[in-house]
Design a protein around this motif. Structure first.
Motif: not given
Length: 469
Positions: A83-88
């Protein structure tokens, strides 16, 4: 040098065969069996993973987590994909400014294929850029047109598009959908900051618009403006349906016609839409795999449990969204046929953002939940704005406190009783003290961006600004 003419640079027959436009969709993909839906998803997921493996962003992410696309043999293996998020994404932009290393295309590629550039609205941080391929724009427009058709907008309708025309994707893809994929005539007003709301009311009246597309907040503002102009929103217009984002109940009460909710975001356009049965939001499963995961662990949750929405787009050719934790809150419904007959999975209506969650005295508090509670009081007009700050009182350690600013409906009503009533009901329903400040009508526009933002800002974290004594 040649020009990549729009009509020559895409296989239109392949496009509409793989991603059916509205009328074909409701007689075709909409009626697919679960076996066919899941078979199509798996085949498209494998191709999506292949495309992702060519993008530096995913190469780095997957190597870090020791993942290979070959690890996915069935849909049950989704959990193996990192999974990834906006931070990535922010890290990606910092690694390779200004576009990041998650983009497949760059402006120079416009010499051989039509491209569009948009950015997110930036309500939760720095706007993130996305370069869209022609294919991605067309599929996104088809998904948008499907949404509008399900919600009662039909060929020949004149539709007011009251979304903000800016570097954000929303208004443009809606116009594209209405005009090119649904046979409607868009009346492209934009928000009140572009076309005064009074003028939009006159357009709706004069030209007999059949529908309006806007946020629920702005639709309520249109209704209030119409009343101030001497019109009855329920009887003086030709409106048949409204397509919105957000709490639709007060909008239905104001206009007296069906109002439908949807779920979408910048990179992928419409993900899910409410049908006339109003039993949740149908996911366009030929185009997406949607999961809901635990806020803390990221592990997939069973139906009925709220968590973060994780989206995998199956149709993209430019940027890929593969298990993107968008940090919006929802839940999946149990897999049973909807009253409309479709077997496409359904998700709960948007419940807020997990990245705006505040923990007060051990209780998780979401600004959107507070806003929904206070807006149910008829003495308010539904407009609110929350902030959290560190408060230190003499002899006690500093602690987090949340305040919600609430607009009152009438200038001549007393503030104190409304303030006390709202604080009492918030304490009872949320379980912790939330401070309420009553403010005048229209006084929050500067804070929320009402009239010029696609999505209104409802929360500010002021804890880093220092202590209040």
């Amino acid at each position: 040098m040649s020009v990549p003419y729009y009509h020559k640079t895409i296989d239109w027959n392949k496009l509409v065969s793989e991603y059916e436009p509205p009328l074909e969709f409701v007689e075709g993909t909409w009626k697919w069996s679960r076996d066919r839906i899941e078979h199509t998803q798996l085949e498209r997921l494998k191709e999506t993973l292949r495309k992702g493996s060519e993008i530096p962003f995913y190469q780095l992410l997957w190597e870090k987590h020791d993942f290979s696309p070959e690890d996915v043999l069935s849909l049950d293996d989704m959990y193996k994909i990192p999974i990834y998020t906006i931070d990535d994404i922010r890290d990606s932009i910092e690694r390779k400014p200004p576009f990041g290393d998650y983009q497949k295309y760059h402006f120079i590629d416009g010499t051989h294929t039509p491209l569009r550039f948009f950015t997110s609205g930036g309500t939760t941080g720095t706007p993130r850029p996305t370069i869209y391929s022609q294919w991605d724009r067309e599929v996104g427009a088809i998904l948008s047109a499907r949404t509008f058709y399900l919600q009662g907008i039909k060929p020949g309708d004149a539709v007011i598009n009251a979304w903000s025309y800016s570097t954000h994707n929303a208004a443009w893809i809606m116009d594209h959908a209405l005009w090119q994929w649904l046979g409607c005539t868009p009346i492209t007003t934009g928000t009140g900051n572009v076309t005064p709301t009074e003028k939009q009311v006159e357009f709706a009246k004069t030209f007999g618009a059949s529908a309006i597309i806007a946020t629920s907040d702005y639709l309520l503002h249109i209704a209030d403006t119409a009343k101030k102009m001497g019109y009855d929103p329920k009887t003086d217009f030709n409106l048949r349906t409204l397509s919105a984002f957000g709490n639709t109940a007060p909008v239905e009460e104001a206009f007296g016609i069906p109002v439908y909710d949807s779920y979408a975001f910048h990179e992928v356009q419409y993900v899910a839409a409410e049908c006339p049965a109003k039993q949740g939001l149908h996911i366009f499963e030929d185009s997406f795999i949607v999961e809901v995961v635990d806020f803390e662990t990221g592990k997939p949750l069973p139906p009925g449990h709220r968590g973060n929405i994780v989206v995998t787009a199956l149709y993209k050719t430019g940027t890929q969204q593969i298990r993107y934790n968008i940090q919006d809150i929802s839940a999946l419904y149990e897999m049973v046929p909807c009253a409309c007959g479709s077997l496409h999975k359904r998700m709960e209506y948007f419940q807020g953002r997990s990245d705006t969650m505040v923990k007060l005295r051990g209780i998780n508090v979401w600004p959107e939940a507070c806003g929904k509670i206070v807006s149910e009081d008829s003495r308010t007009n539904g407009e609110y704005y929350c902030y959290v700050e560190k408060v230190k009182t003499e002899g006690k350690p500093a602690r987090d406190e949340m305040t919600i600013l609430v607009e009152k409906r009438s200038a001549d009503q007393y503030d104190a009783p409304l303030k006390q009533d709202l604080e009492d009901i918030l304490k009872r329903k949320i379980g912790v003290k939330i401070h309420v400040q009553i403010v005048d009508t229209d006084s929050l526009k500067e804070l929320t961006g009402h009239g010029h933002r696609a999505k209104l800002k409802r929360f500010d974290d002021r804890r880093k600004e220092g202590m209040n004594v």
